[in-house]
Design a protein around this motif. Structure first.
Motif, PDB file in Angstrom:
ATOM      1  N   LEU A   1      28.296 -80.938  55.437  1.00  0.00           N
ATOM      2  CA  LEU A   1      27.809 -80.251  56.633  1.00  0.00           C
ATOM      3  C   LEU A   1      26.554 -80.915  57.194  1.00  0.00           C
ATOM      4  N   ALA A   2      25.650 -81.345  56.318  1.00  0.00           N
ATOM      5  CA  ALA A   2      24.434 -82.028  56.771  1.00  0.00           C
ATOM      6  C   ALA A   2      24.794 -83.322  57.491  1.00  0.00           C
TER       7      ALA A   2
ATOM      8  N   GLY B   1      24.590 -71.351  53.691  1.00  0.00           N
ATOM      9  CA  GLY B   1      24.892 -72.251  52.601  1.00  0.00           C
ATOM     10  C   GLY B   1      23.699 -72.996  52.050  1.00  0.00           C
ATOM     11  N   PHE B   2      22.573 -72.983  52.774  1.00  0.00           N
ATOM     12  CA  PHE B   2      21.393 -73.683  52.268  1.00  0.00           C
ATOM     13  C   PHE B   2      20.959 -73.047  50.954  1.00  0.00           C
TER      14      PHE B   2
ATOM     15  N   GLU C   1      29.797 -79.790  49.645  1.00  0.00           N
ATOM     16  CA  GLU C   1      30.058 -79.187  50.945  1.00  0.00           C
ATOM     17  C   GLU C   1      28.806 -79.140  51.807  1.00  0.00           C
ATOM     18  N   TRP C   2      27.659 -78.841  51.190  1.00  0.00           N
ATOM     19  CA  TRP C   2      26.406 -78.813  51.951  1.00  0.00           C
ATOM     20  C   TRP C   2      26.073 -80.216  52.457  1.00  0.00           C
ATOM     21  N   SER C   3      26.307 -81.236  51.659  1.00  0.00           N
ATOM     22  CA  SER C   3      26.059 -82.616  52.085  1.00  0.00           C
ATOM     23  C   SER C   3      26.993 -83.002  53.233  1.00  0.00           C
TER      24      SER C   3
ATOM     25  N   ALA D   1      29.868 -76.863  45.950  1.00  0.00           N
ATOM     26  CA  ALA D   1      28.969 -76.355  46.989  1.00  0.00           C
ATOM     27  C   ALA D   1      27.962 -77.427  47.400  1.00  0.00           C
ATOM     28  N   ARG D   2      27.477 -78.219  46.437  1.00  0.00           N
ATOM     29  CA  ARG D   2      26.543 -79.312  46.741  1.00  0.00           C
ATOM     30  C   ARG D   2      27.215 -80.348  47.639  1.00  0.00           C
TER      31      ARG D   2
END
Length: 160
Positions: free
Chosen positions: A28-29, A2-3, A24-26, A21-22
């Motif tokens: 997960l981070a 996802g990165f 979701e990535w945040s 997606a932005r």
């Protein structure tokens, strides 16, 4: 996994899922960020009022402020607000989403590095800014950030 996916989607003619997606990535981070003890309001119980402005804080390593499109905020089941920001926090084991107001977003943005509470509340207003707030207006935002688990104590060190 996802990165860079959000950026890839954004290059595809502004794909509508890029903002999601932005987010979701945040999320997960935040979920995978280093564990750290969040600052709690009770931590200030023994501090003399005159010493409170010198207390040092910084953003919790699991806290993320992300700007989102109103459509993404609606997809997440959240009520749209004036400020399109979401604050993703994980003060303990559970990732939570907080809707920060403008003052909270401003303070959190300035707490990335160690900063004293006095300096955080005394930040100069933006020239001609419509959201210029006094320290008295910013105090509820600071309390809300602490209650959300978005800040941690910053120890005094040679680098700070």
């Amino acid at each position: 996994i996802g990165f860079g996916f959000a950026e890839f989607l954004a290059m595809q003619a502004e794909h509508p899922a890029a903002d999601l997606a932005r987010f979701e990535w945040s999320w997960l981070a935040s979920f995978h960020a280093a564990d750290a003890r969040p600052l709690k309001l009770a931590d200030f119980a023994g501090i003399e009022p005159d010493h409170l402005p010198g207390a040092r804080v910084r953003a919790h390593p699991a806290a993320r402020l992300v700007r989102q499109e109103p459509a993404t905020i609606a997809r997440l089941g959240l009520t749209p607000a004036d400020d399109p920001a979401l604050l993703i926090v994980r003060p303990e084991a559970e990732v939570r989403i907080v809707r920060p107001d403008t003052a909270m977003a401003r303070l959190f943005g300035q707490a990335g590095e160690c900063i004293t509470i006095g300096n955080l509340l005394a930040t100069p207003p933006e020239p001609g800014g419509k959201d210029n707030l006094s320290p008295e207006d910013l105090m509820p935002a600071l309390i809300a950030l602490i209650a959300a688990g978005a800040l941690q104590e910053c120890p005094v060190c040679a680098l700070c």
